[in-house]
Scaffold this motif. Structure first.
Motif, short mmCIF file in Angstrom:
data_model
loop_
_atom_site.label_atom_id
_atom_site.label_comp_id
_atom_site.label_asym_id
_atom_site.label_seq_id
_atom_site.Cartn_x
_atom_site.Cartn_y
_atom_site.Cartn_z
N VAL B 111 53.38 37.42 47.58
CA VAL B 111 53.12 37.88 46.05
C VAL B 111 51.75 37.44 45.78
N SER B 112 51.33 38.60 44.43
CA SER B 112 50.01 38.38 44.21
C SER B 112 49.65 37.49 42.98
N ARG B 113 48.58 36.92 42.71
CA ARG B 113 48.31 35.93 41.58
C ARG B 113 48.76 36.72 40.20
N ALA B 114 48.73 37.81 39.91
CA ALA B 114 49.00 38.57 38.84
C ALA B 114 50.65 38.51 38.56
N GLN B 115 51.32 38.79 39.73
CA GLN B 115 52.70 38.63 39.82
C GLN B 115 53.16 37.33 39.09
N LEU B 116 52.60 36.58 40.06
CA LEU B 116 53.06 34.86 39.83
C LEU B 116 52.72 34.64 38.08
N ILE B 140 47.29 35.30 52.64
CA ILE B 140 47.72 35.98 53.54
C ILE B 140 47.09 37.44 54.11
N GLY B 141 46.28 37.74 52.89
CA GLY B 141 45.79 38.98 53.25
C GLY B 141 45.60 39.61 51.88
N HIS B 142 45.35 41.15 51.75
CA HIS B 142 45.13 41.73 50.83
C HIS B 142 46.45 42.99 50.62
N ASP B 143 46.58 43.20 49.36
CA ASP B 143 47.64 44.31 49.30
C ASP B 143 46.99 45.68 49.18
N PRO B 144 47.32 46.82 49.76
CA PRO B 144 46.81 48.09 49.73
C PRO B 144 46.83 48.79 48.44
N SER B 145 47.47 48.02 47.46
CA SER B 145 47.56 48.63 46.05
C SER B 145 46.27 48.63 45.44
N PRO B 146 45.86 49.10 44.41
CA PRO B 146 44.71 49.46 43.52
C PRO B 146 44.33 47.90 42.95
N GLY B 147 43.13 47.79 43.53
CA GLY B 147 42.53 46.29 43.22
C GLY B 147 42.56 45.59 44.34
N ASN B 148 43.40 45.86 45.30
CA ASN B 148 43.49 45.26 46.51
C ASN B 148 43.54 43.45 46.23
N VAL C 177 30.94 34.97 51.13
CA VAL C 177 31.39 35.70 49.89
C VAL C 177 32.47 34.91 49.30
N PRO C 178 31.98 34.52 47.90
CA PRO C 178 33.25 33.86 47.18
C PRO C 178 34.56 34.48 47.03
N GLU C 179 35.52 34.00 47.15
CA GLU C 179 36.71 34.56 47.02
C GLU C 179 36.93 35.30 45.76
N SER C 180 38.01 36.16 45.66
CA SER C 180 38.33 37.08 44.51
C SER C 180 38.35 36.04 43.19
N SER C 181 39.00 34.98 43.07
CA SER C 181 39.33 34.32 42.01
C SER C 181 37.92 33.62 41.44
N VAL C 182 36.88 33.32 42.44
CA VAL C 182 35.71 32.73 42.05
C VAL C 182 34.96 33.76 41.32
N VAL C 183 35.04 35.04 41.68
CA VAL C 183 34.41 36.30 41.21
C VAL C 183 34.97 36.42 39.82
N GLU C 184 36.21 36.70 39.71
CA GLU C 184 37.02 36.76 38.40
C GLU C 184 36.33 35.68 37.53
N ALA C 185 36.48 34.47 37.88
CA ALA C 185 36.26 33.41 37.01
C ALA C 185 34.61 33.46 36.69
N LEU C 186 33.62 33.85 37.49
CA LEU C 186 32.56 34.31 37.17
C LEU C 186 32.37 35.38 36.09
N GLU C 187 33.12 36.49 36.22
CA GLU C 187 33.28 37.40 35.26
C GLU C 187 33.67 36.94 33.97
N ARG C 188 34.39 36.21 34.11
CA ARG C 188 35.14 35.51 32.56
C ARG C 188 34.10 34.54 31.98
#
Lengths: 279, 223, 223
Positions: B111-116, B140-148, C177-188
């Motif tokens: 499940v992705s962060r956005a889904q949660l 556990i990895g990245h989803d191939p959907s947009p935004g990965n 490379v900071p994980e995506s959540s960090v990048v998102e937080a930076l953007e915000r």
């Protein structure tokens, strides 16, 4: 966690809505609009610090409810657009589906919690093998690839996000001692004493609490109230003086405070100074 | 507990008990099967039998099947005495929000962060961070959907902490689907007017009494 | 083996078995005596009795008195099985927390216990003890700062086991490379100083805060 609010806790708008509908067992359409709005506003106000995402979500749901309810109260219209009609049902079904989801996982979490609690009462043996086996075992580090060590370092050293909300765009709170005096006077009982805490009940802004404190100092100076604090950091008790005991409130002297809570005056009168020692 | 008694020699029984005792984490039955040269099924049956013996003899330990393997653990009844041996941090409680997020990950993974966030109705960044830091949830990895988006799943440690063998041991989510009375209450709570003649005809009907239900309402509540 | 039977209730038997199982080191009978509120003699007798039971039942484990305390150990008859199990490396895994702590020592050395705890966000005492016992980490002296904390660094054995010549062979963390959540937080714009930003701005900032790297790290990671 964005919010750790004292009980009852509504961690999000769904929580609150579920509570309103299920726990209070009310039909949302049977309670007044203002009660719905009040409940949501109270919950938003209760939040220690502002999370725009969460606040927005609260407001969105509150607005949706108000809209749905307002429509219900309107007399029937013959000119209802079919698309609009369908959209309304869609809105409602969406909300219903999300509420059901929320409830489902709330219950699942409760059971999971019980399971975790129960499982935590059993402690796994971790002592491993005794000698001579312990020395026979291959060195665990030999099984660790350099990559794994680097990955562990990155994980461990990754900057921890500390949520901090930019507040530059939020209008500053303006709290005046004069207003605070009015508020305090309204809160004071005719007879008997109250704790200072009660005079700041529901106030979340530190600044407002400080201004209320300044207000009671001023009232003390004016001879309107008596203050008592038995020990350092102890309970501060505020007791309004009976009509005979007090003199008329000298509003003129309040001008000194201005509208900005600039802290206690340097030329403070004797009484507040004495209080400060006790504080 | 096993349905039928397995008869293995004392050497095998000893070996299995000794191996599990020496292990530092749950031992998969295939590992033991290889070591004692017996089928995995026999190991499983033997372990069930041993567990039943310990229970019958009132032992202070259990042979438990957890996260795919067998381990020795203390009997829950002895918890008040062994509490002090619990490693620091192990008993730290999860907050309500963390538990709810964990439950969603458990049932919806990956499940992705956005889904949660969508399900919880709140931003889950901080909560998820806690769960990952505590080792209950892994990215556990990245989803191939947009935004990965990063995808999250529960970890082995989660199974161990929950004391279950695999995710299939979780009670089915269907068990938690709100019962019909709750669904009805929610539906009633979110009742929508249909804008048809019902209201126009009886604008004065008493809303508060809940009597002015129109046909749509009747359908929803099944009356 | 005890000369006479002691009669204790099942709760006490359970407690003693559970305590010994949960402990990572031999448990002194006085510790158990205190926990179950019985005389030490009773504990000793109970343990003898339990040991005799295990023997009589042909268990793969023994309750042995070692170094003044009691511990569970494997039965000598199971030696070949346990030996193979151990040689297979089944018991030789560094736990996640141990690996992370070791990695921090590797990249941050010399580092104090308090600094490690601050970075890991949990008490590292037990983990550090394991790493020192394994010989991966050495205590290399005391820091002159207040409190004179012990400072820790990786050992020669650590380099050998990892198959590298010196610490400079550790891969740089600079391409972090900071994980995506960090990048998102930076953007915000919600982020407090990150490791990277803090490095540039304040190379001397306090390690214990867990957010900044000191100049020594820049040497390691700056390539």
């Amino acid at each position: 966690m964005p919010y750790e609010v004292s009980t009852p806790v509504f961690e999000g708008p769904f929580d609150l809505l579920l509570h309103l509908i299920l726990k209070e067992e009310v039909d949302l359409w049977e309670i007044s609009l203002s009660r719905i709005v009040d409940a949501f506003c109270a919950e938003v106000e209760r939040m220690d610090h502002v999370d725009l995402d969460l606040t927005t979500e609260f407001l969105l749901i509150a607005a949706t409810l108000v809209e749905l309810k307002a429509r219900r109260l309107l007399p029937g219209r013959d000119d209802v657009d079919l698309d609009e009609e369908l959209m309304r049902f869609e809105e409602r079904d969406l909300l219903l589906a999300r509420l059901l989801d929320c409830k489902t996982f709330q219950d699942a979490a409760r059971v999971m919690h019980e399971q975790l609690q129960a499982a935590s009462r059993s402690i796994a043996r971790t002592a491993g093998p005794e000698e001579p086996f312990r020395s026979l075992a291959p060195d665990p580090l030999q099984r660790v690839a350099l990559d794994a060590l680097v990955a562990a370092a990155r994980r461990a050293l990754a900057p921890k996000i500390v949520e901090e909300v930019q507040t530059a765009h939020i209008a500053p709170i303006r709290a005046s001692v004069r207003d605070a005096i009015d508020t305090v006077l309204a809160l004071l009982p005719e007879h008997g004493a109250v704790q200072f805490r009660e005079l700041t009940y529901g106030v979340t802004e530190k600044l407002e609490i400080i201004v209320r404190f300044l207000a009671i100092l001023e009232l003390f100076k004016q001879g309107m109230i008596d203050l008592e604090q038995v020990e350092n950091f102890g309970v501060l008790t505020v007791r309004p003086l009976a009509a005979g005991e007090r003199v008329a409130l000298d509003l003129a002297s309040l001008e000194e405070w201005g509208d900005e809570p600039a802290g206690p005056r340097q030329s403070g009168p004797a009484q507040p100074a004495r209080i400060e020692e006790q504080v | 507990m096993s349905k039928r008694e397995v008869s293995v020699d004392i050497e095998t029984r000893r070996a299995v008990e000794a191996i599990v005792l020496a292990a530092t984490e749950p031992v998969h039955p295939t590992v033991m099967a290889q070591l004692v040269e017996l089928p995995v099924e026999t190991i499983d049956e033997l372990c069930s039998q041993l567990a039943a013996e310990y229970e019958a003899q009132g032992r202070g330990f259990q042979l438990a099947r957890v996260a795919g393997g067998y381990r020795f653990q203390t009997h829950p009844d002895a918890y008040p005495y062994v509490e002090r041996f619990v490693l620091d941090g192990q008993t730290a409680r999860l907050s309500g929000p963390a538990l709810e997020t964990l439950a969603i990950v458990a049932y919806k993974q990956p499940v992705s962060r956005a889904q949660l966030s969508a399900i919880r109705g709140v931003n889950v960044d901080a909560t998820l961070k806690t769960l990952v830091a505590r080792g209950y949830v892994d990215e556990i990895g990245h989803d191939p959907s947009p935004g990965n988006p990063s995808m999250f799943a529960t970890s082995r440690l989660f199974l161990e902490r929950l004391g279950i063998d695999s995710l299939s041991d979780l009670p089915p989510l269907a068990d938690f689907v709100p019962e019909s009375s709750v669904v009805e209450a929610l539906e009633r709570g979110l009742l929508l007017p249909t804008g048809d003649a019902a209201e126009a005809d009886a604008p004065e009907s008493n809303l508060a009494a809940g009597t002015a239900r129109d046909s749509a309402d009747l359908d929803l509540t099944g009356e």
